[in-house]
Design a protein around this motif. Structure first.
Motif, mmCIF file in Angstrom:
data_model
loop_
_atom_site.group_PDB
_atom_site.id
_atom_site.type_symbol
_atom_site.label_atom_id
_atom_site.label_comp_id
_atom_site.label_asym_id
_atom_site.label_seq_id
_atom_site.Cartn_x
_atom_site.Cartn_y
_atom_site.Cartn_z
ATOM 1 N N LEU A 176 36.232 48.507 -56.210
ATOM 2 C CA LEU A 176 37.654 48.587 -55.874
ATOM 3 C C LEU A 176 37.878 48.618 -54.363
ATOM 4 C CD1 LEU A 176 38.979 51.065 -58.581
ATOM 5 C CD2 LEU A 176 39.505 48.626 -58.378
ATOM 6 N N ILE A 177 37.031 49.356 -53.641
ATOM 7 C CA ILE A 177 37.178 49.413 -52.188
ATOM 8 C C ILE A 177 36.841 48.066 -51.561
ATOM 9 C CG2 ILE A 177 36.117 50.331 -50.094
ATOM 10 C CD1 ILE A 177 38.202 52.148 -51.107
ATOM 11 N N CYS A 178 35.850 47.373 -52.122
ATOM 12 C CA CYS A 178 35.514 46.030 -51.637
ATOM 13 C C CYS A 178 36.710 45.101 -51.819
ATOM 14 C CB CYS A 178 34.297 45.501 -52.381
ATOM 15 S SG CYS A 178 33.773 43.851 -51.848
ATOM 16 N N LEU A 179 37.323 45.142 -53.009
ATOM 17 C CA LEU A 179 38.508 44.317 -53.277
ATOM 18 C C LEU A 179 39.667 44.717 -52.386
ATOM 19 C CD1 LEU A 179 38.414 44.146 -57.184
ATOM 20 C CD2 LEU A 179 37.907 42.299 -55.575
ATOM 21 N N GLU A 180 39.800 46.030 -52.115
ATOM 22 C CA GLU A 180 40.888 46.518 -51.254
ATOM 23 C C GLU A 180 40.782 45.931 -49.859
ATOM 24 O OE1 GLU A 180 42.187 48.959 -47.938
ATOM 25 O OE2 GLU A 180 40.145 49.093 -48.715
ATOM 26 N N ASN A 181 39.555 45.724 -49.383
ATOM 27 C CA ASN A 181 39.368 45.147 -48.055
ATOM 28 C C ASN A 181 39.729 43.667 -48.025
ATOM 29 O OD1 ASN A 181 37.697 46.772 -45.710
ATOM 30 N ND2 ASN A 181 37.525 47.703 -47.722
ATOM 31 N N VAL A 182 39.425 42.973 -49.122
ATOM 32 C CA VAL A 182 39.727 41.537 -49.176
ATOM 33 C C VAL A 182 41.182 41.300 -49.543
ATOM 34 C CG1 VAL A 182 39.108 39.348 -50.278
ATOM 35 C CG2 VAL A 182 37.331 41.052 -49.804
ATOM 36 N N PHE A 183 41.748 42.187 -50.379
ATOM 37 C CA PHE A 183 43.152 42.099 -50.793
ATOM 38 C C PHE A 183 43.856 43.401 -50.417
ATOM 39 C CE2 PHE A 183 40.614 39.644 -53.882
ATOM 40 C CZ PHE A 183 41.139 38.379 -53.657
ATOM 41 N N PRO A 184 44.325 43.534 -49.158
ATOM 42 C CA PRO A 184 44.901 44.782 -48.636
ATOM 43 C C PRO A 184 45.976 45.446 -49.489
ATOM 44 C CG PRO A 184 44.607 43.207 -46.876
ATOM 45 C CD PRO A 184 44.286 42.468 -48.147
ATOM 46 N N PRO A 185 46.771 44.693 -50.307
ATOM 47 C CA PRO A 185 47.786 45.409 -51.106
ATOM 48 C C PRO A 185 47.226 46.470 -52.050
ATOM 49 C CG PRO A 185 48.294 43.072 -51.008
ATOM 50 C CD PRO A 185 46.917 43.236 -50.416
ATOM 51 N N ILE A 186 45.924 46.377 -52.399
ATOM 52 C CA ILE A 186 45.317 47.423 -53.223
ATOM 53 C C ILE A 186 45.196 48.676 -52.359
ATOM 54 C CG2 ILE A 186 43.253 48.133 -54.484
ATOM 55 C CD1 ILE A 186 42.727 45.220 -55.114
ATOM 56 N N PRO A 187 45.758 49.802 -52.769
ATOM 57 C CA PRO A 187 45.806 50.991 -51.910
ATOM 58 C C PRO A 187 44.496 51.780 -51.871
ATOM 59 C CG PRO A 187 46.900 51.441 -53.986
ATOM 60 C CD PRO A 187 46.472 50.000 -54.035
ATOM 61 N N SER A 188 43.837 51.806 -50.731
ATOM 62 C CA SER A 188 42.598 52.566 -50.595
ATOM 63 C C SER A 188 42.858 54.062 -50.711
ATOM 64 C CB SER A 188 41.944 52.266 -49.244
ATOM 65 O OG SER A 188 42.742 52.734 -48.168
ATOM 66 N N GLU A 189 44.082 54.496 -50.356
ATOM 67 C CA GLU A 189 44.402 55.918 -50.423
ATOM 68 C C GLU A 189 44.252 56.449 -51.851
ATOM 69 O OE1 GLU A 189 47.836 54.060 -48.183
ATOM 70 O OE2 GLU A 189 45.856 53.351 -48.798
ATOM 71 N N VAL A 190 44.701 55.648 -52.816
ATOM 72 C CA VAL A 190 44.598 56.058 -54.221
ATOM 73 C C VAL A 190 43.132 56.109 -54.643
ATOM 74 C CG1 VAL A 190 45.122 55.425 -56.613
ATOM 75 C CG2 VAL A 190 46.871 55.164 -54.847
ATOM 76 N N ILE A 191 42.374 55.074 -54.277
ATOM 77 C CA ILE A 191 40.964 55.000 -54.670
ATOM 78 C C ILE A 191 40.180 56.178 -54.104
ATOM 79 C CG2 ILE A 191 38.867 53.597 -54.575
ATOM 80 C CD1 ILE A 191 40.733 51.152 -54.108
ATOM 81 N N LEU A 192 40.362 56.441 -52.820
ATOM 82 C CA LEU A 192 39.553 57.458 -52.154
ATOM 83 C C LEU A 192 39.940 58.882 -52.561
ATOM 84 C CD1 LEU A 192 39.457 55.824 -48.608
ATOM 85 C CD2 LEU A 192 37.591 55.932 -50.271
ATOM 86 N N THR A 193 41.243 59.147 -52.622
ATOM 87 C CA THR A 193 41.652 60.507 -52.978
ATOM 88 C C THR A 193 41.358 60.812 -54.444
ATOM 89 O OG1 THR A 193 43.919 59.677 -53.305
ATOM 90 C CG2 THR A 193 43.426 60.742 -51.209
ATOM 91 N N PHE A 194 41.546 59.836 -55.319
ATOM 92 C CA PHE A 194 41.210 60.045 -56.727
ATOM 93 C C PHE A 194 39.697 60.181 -56.887
ATOM 94 C CE2 PHE A 194 40.266 58.616 -61.087
ATOM 95 C CZ PHE A 194 41.001 59.575 -61.784
ATOM 96 N N GLY A 195 38.956 59.414 -56.084
ATOM 97 C CA GLY A 195 37.501 59.553 -56.098
ATOM 98 C C GLY A 195 37.088 60.964 -55.716
ATOM 99 N N GLY A 196 37.791 61.527 -54.726
ATOM 100 C CA GLY A 196 37.519 62.906 -54.341
ATOM 101 C C GLY A 196 37.824 63.871 -55.473
#
Length: 203
Positions: free
Chosen positions: A20-40
């Motif tokens: 998901l983070i890889c895709l977030e970098n290639v497609f910025p509209p995917i929110p890294s904030e959700v991925i990272l905080t939920f991962g935490g």
């Protein structure tokens, strides 16, 4: 999208974070904030660890950044200059402007990459001009990784600390993102005004 992201991460764990983070970098509209905080947050309810999530997210982020860097190398300055020569008059941009931007990036690009890795939207797109400027690849990896680790560590740690209240971080990050987007819009408008005024002055 948020429900799909969290569901995917719950199902695939570290690999889900990486992908998901890889895709977030290639497609910025995917929110890294959700991925990272939920991962935490997941580190408090599963066998995932904070360091493991940070590591998976960092590898995925750097992998995505390398893809965009390669895209920038393929585009390169010469291709952009040819496009500007043909269509630049529409935006009042000249070949010389591209050259100046390239020289500026050659001089300050490394620190630009480092700091921009902690700015929403730009954190992904900054890899393209780095590739276009043919930035030294090992140094690009170093500054990209350094900035990424800081960003990932902060959000994953906050997600772990707040636990079930992890979504509060996303709310604050939305405010931060909106401020950044507003500043980007102002900067773009300022650049357009600058080119228009300069064009009138030259005439």
């Amino acid at each position: 999208m948020e429900n799909w992201i969290t569901g995917f991460m719950e199902q695939f764990g570290y690999f889900g974070v990486f992908l998901l983070i890889c895709l977030e970098n290639v497609f910025p509209p995917i929110p890294s904030e959700v991925i990272l905080t939920f991962g935490g947050f997941m580190t408090t309810t599963t066998n995932l660890t904070v360091l493991g999530v940070i590591f998976a997210a960092t590898i995925g982020s750097v992998f995505g950044a390398v893809i965009l860097y390669a895209l920038g190398r393929w585009l390169d300055v010469e291709k952009i200059e040819r496009i500007v020569d043909k269509w630049g008059y529409l935006l009042r941009v000249k070949k010389e402007d591209v050259e100046k931007a390239d020289h500026w990036f050659q001089k300050y690009g490394y620190w630009t990459v480092f700091f921009c890795r902690m700015v929403p939207l730009i954190r992904s797109l900054i890899s393209i001009p780095a590739g276009m400027a043919h930035m030294n690849f090992p140094l690009f990896l170093f500054f990209t990784t350094a900035g990424t680790i800081i960003w990932n560590s902060i959000l994953v740690t906050l997600g772990a600390k707040l636990g079930e209240s992890w979504e509060k971080i996303v709310e604050y990050m939305d405010i931060y993102s909106n401020i950044v987007y507003m500043l980007i819009a102002i900067a773009i408008i300022a650049v357009i005004i600058y080119f228009i005024r300069r064009s009138k002055t030259q005439k």
